[in-house]
Enzyme design. Structure first.
Site, short mmCIF file in Angstrom:
data_model
loop_
_atom_site.label_atom_id
_atom_site.label_comp_id
_atom_site.label_asym_id
_atom_site.label_seq_id
_atom_site.Cartn_x
_atom_site.Cartn_y
_atom_site.Cartn_z
N LYS A 279 37.69 43.96 31.39
CA LYS A 279 38.40 45.10 31.99
C LYS A 279 39.62 45.50 31.14
CE LYS A 279 41.05 44.12 35.45
NZ LYS A 279 42.40 44.36 34.84
N THR A 280 40.42 44.53 30.75
CA THR A 280 41.63 44.83 29.98
C THR A 280 41.27 45.45 28.64
OG1 THR A 280 42.83 43.03 31.06
CG2 THR A 280 43.74 43.86 29.00
N ASP B 185 45.23 50.44 36.75
CA ASP B 185 44.61 49.12 36.66
C ASP B 185 44.54 48.48 38.05
OD1 ASP B 185 43.53 46.81 35.58
OD2 ASP B 185 45.47 45.98 34.98
N GLU B 186 43.56 47.63 38.28
CA GLU B 186 43.39 46.90 39.55
C GLU B 186 43.45 47.86 40.75
OE1 GLU B 186 42.41 43.98 39.46
OE2 GLU B 186 43.36 42.80 37.88
N GLN C 228 36.48 42.30 44.30
CA GLN C 228 37.63 41.39 44.17
C GLN C 228 38.85 41.91 44.95
OE1 GLN C 228 38.15 39.24 40.30
NE2 GLN C 228 36.76 40.81 39.52
N ARG D 282 35.46 32.30 38.64
CA ARG D 282 36.47 31.72 37.75
C ARG D 282 35.82 30.71 36.79
NH1 ARG D 282 38.91 35.56 37.67
NH2 ARG D 282 37.25 36.30 39.02
#
Length: 676
Positions: A37-38, A230-231, A260, A631
């Site tokens: 994503k980043t 973002d997010e 998420q 994770r």
């Protein structure tokens, strides 16, 4: 700086490239866990600057942490070689603060206004309450300023009525609802008069400027022809409204993952990401689903979790593995949390022997108290660990306070515990504690004298009962040494001691778990409810001590272990962080990855929590389960205890309903023999 043109097509996968090079217009980028994503956001900024020749100041990049904004801008600088980078990049609150300095005069806000931190805001609320009603805070049953301010913050960020929320959360305070609402109004007035704002104002006032002042709205719309967020799944109602008002040109790229969304408890509005296409017609949806983190069997389990979301609870997606590997996740049923802790130790020792660094291992859990036994066992066995979700269990203030009560019950001469407990009361310090102790000693002398004068009883035996410190503590002589503001609290505390003491001195066998439970039902149970905004979470921590106490036959054994563990876990320099196992709540681990993940206490009513089941929040708990699974990079262990000793005795636990939804072939069941 050496710099060469960016090979966008070569540096990105097909899905990332499509999102990065999207034409102007509304875009919703659904970036799955571990999908880069980043990287996608960073390259999008570079694309707009290089290919679309956008001026850096024309780009508004909104994030949820300053760290995320800095990292993205640093990557953009490395990619583009440009000296100039977007100056309007940062958290919603930091950008709001800058715009308020520019346009705040429209609402009577000075350019030199100051921002209060959490402590300052709570102090102002305290002053308001004291000036309005000098007796309010003297009533031990009234909520403390911190609780009121926390609820006000939640109400503002969710655009709910504070009054309705207060009535819903604190129905036992119905008679004072009007007065508390009055405090809130006075708090807002005081901020305006003092030219100060709190953290929430940075969003609330920004939105007000955009809604009420067309010239401000137009200026922001013209200044920021492109917006990146973002997010996005973590935005609240106010943040989404701000984006919509500035972004009427619809050149908005919202990046996030609906799977998420795990922060609705602090105001995140899940509907924002669901309704984005409706609010921005013509939205193109880009799904980035190639996962570079986890091996295929782990992703297969994660995809199974997503498949069980209700049809209207998210966008359909399926992660695709980039890596190879065949090790299926392990599901490990265990007798109880003690055996779970022993399993963790034995398996981690084996992993270490295989060459796995301790720092590559994380233990995840839904709630802090679920890791108590793991912390105890790790301490006993000398395995270094760090808590990334807060303090270790016995370092927490409410746990120390509670243990102090147990220490005093067992040993009234325990001065440090006595001082810690009394200093919780308003306006009580060490000097007052000494006066209180002296008064109690004098009251004890009176009790001894009175007992000596009682004479023989009906059976001709001398009736000289053992003088009771707690009876002396409850006397008026001692209460009069306590400041008036704390007197009601003190009397309630003394009454709790009197009620519990017979369980230690009576004819019946001492049952430590019953004593712990009785203390929890007394003064301190009421105290935390009015002092801590998250009192329900702290109560769960303390209730876990009931189970812990059930293992001991005497209070001396229990206290010896409690004090020992408190002392041992207070050593914060066991090992450097790079040589220790991590322990963390799932919430705190979001965004991180580890080669080996242990998801513990995965039993129904623990994950999902009973409270979430009762309140109908199971869908978010499922997303939390998904976050925990994703994770893991190489190995995943999911364990659950089958029994638990708590209120009402030993209870049988069932595996989490989320585990029951997963096909049996998706994991390997691991049987562990008990060691006793």
């Amino acid at each position: 700086m050496d710099w060469s043109p960016i090979d966008f097509k070569g540096d990105l996968n097909e899905d990332q490239y499509a999102a990065v090079t999207a034409e102007p217009g509304p875009a919703l980028v659904l970036a799955g866990a571990g999908s880069g994503k980043t990287r996608t956001l960073t390259y999008r900024v570079a694309w707009l600057l290089i290919e679309k020749r956008l001026y850096p100041d024309q780009l508004l990049l909104l994030t949820f942490t300053n760290k995320a904004a800095r990292e993205m801008i640093e990557r953009v600088q490395e990619l583009t070689g440009l000296g100039q980078t977007p100056r309007w990049s940062g958290t919603f609150h930091s950008i709001g603060g800058r715009l308020l300095r520019r346009y705040g005069h429209h609402i009577g806000l000075s350019q030199n206004y100051t921002i209060m931190d959490q402590s300052d805001a709570e102090s102002l609320m305290t002053s308001i309450i004291k000036e309005s009603d000098k007796l309010f805070l003297k009533n031990k049953d009234h909520p403390k300023p911190k609780v009121i301010h926390s609820l006000l913050s939640y109400a503002r960020n969710t655009e709910q009525s504070f009054e309705d929320l207060f009535r819903d959360r604190y129905p036992w305070h119905d008679k004072i609802t009007g007065e508390v609402c009055g405090f809130v109004k006075l708090y807002d007035t005081a901020k305006r008069e003092q030219q100060v704002v709190d953290y929430d104002d940075l969003l609330v006032l920004w939105l007000r400027l955009l809604k009420d002042f067309p010239e401000v709205r137009r200026a922001c719309q013209e200044h920021f022809p492109y917006i990146l967020v973002d997010e996005y799944q973590d935005t609240n109602i106010i943040q989404a409204s701000i984006i919509d008002l500035i972004g009427t040109h619809h050149n908005i790229m919202a990046v996030g993952d609906d799977a998420q969304c795990i922060y609705t408890w602090r105001g995140a509005h899940f509907e924002n990401i669901r309704s984005f296409p409706e609010r921005h017609p013509g939205t193109r949806i880009y799904k980035i689903l190639t996962n570079y983190r986890s091996i295929p069997p782990i992703l297969a389990m994660a995809n199974n979790v997503l498949a069980h979301q209700p049809g209207d609870a998210g966008y359909p997606k399926e992660l695709v593995a980039s890596r190879t590997g065949e090790l299926r996740p392990y599901v490990v049923p265990l007798m109880d949390t003690r055996q779970q802790a022993q399993f963790l130790v034995s398996r981690i020792e084996a992993l270490y022997d295989e060459g796995i660094d301790l720092s590559d291992i994380v233990i995840l859990y839904r709630a802090h108290y679920q890791a108590l036994d793991a912390q105890l066992e790790f301490t006993r066995r000398g395995i270094p660990f760090i808590i990334t979700s807060g303090l270790r269990f016995f370092e927490q203030a409410h746990v120390k306070d509670f243990v102090a009560q147990l220490r005093i019950l067992a040993n009234p001469d325990d001065s440090p515990a006595f001082e810690r407990l009394l200093c919780l009361l308003p306006k009580v310090g060490p000097a007052t504690v000494r006066k209180c102790r002296d008064a109690a000693d004098k009251a004890m002398d009176k009790l001894r004298k009175k007992a000596g004068e009682a004479g023989p009883d009906l059976f001709g035996k001398e009736h000289v009962p053992e003088p009771d410190f707690f009876a002396a503590l409850a006397s008026e002589e001692v209460a009069n040494k306590i400041p008036a503001d704390a007197r009601d609290d003190f009397k309630s505390l003394a009454a709790t001691f009197l009620e519990v003491r017979p369980l230690l001195t009576g004819d019946q066998p001492v049952v430590p778990s019953r004593i712990v439970e009785q203390v929890l039902e007394g003064w301190y149970g009421d105290y935390i409810r009015n002092v801590y905004p998250d009192w329900d979470n702290r109560l769960e921590d303390l209730q876990s001590i009931i189970s812990f106490a059930s293992r001991f036959e005497t209070m001396s054994e229990l206290l010896a272990q409690l004090v020992l563990m408190n002392s041992e876990t207070s050593d914060k320099h066991i090992e450097p962080e790079d040589k220790a196992v991590r322990m963390s709540t799932i919430h705190q681990a979001k965004g991180l990855e580890f080669p080996v993940v242990f998801l513990i206490s995965c039993a129904d009513e623990w994950l999902p929590l009973r409270r979430a089941i009762e309140e109908g929040d199971v869908d978010e708990e499922r997303r939390l389960f998904y976050v925990a699974i994703t994770r893991a990079m190489d190995e995943l262990y999911i364990s659950f205890p089958m029994m638990h000793a708590g209120r009402g005795g030993v209870q049988r636990l069932m595996p989490s309903r989320f585990l029951a939804e997963i096909p049996r072939e998706s994991y390997e069941k691991l049987s562990v023999r008990t060691s006793w």
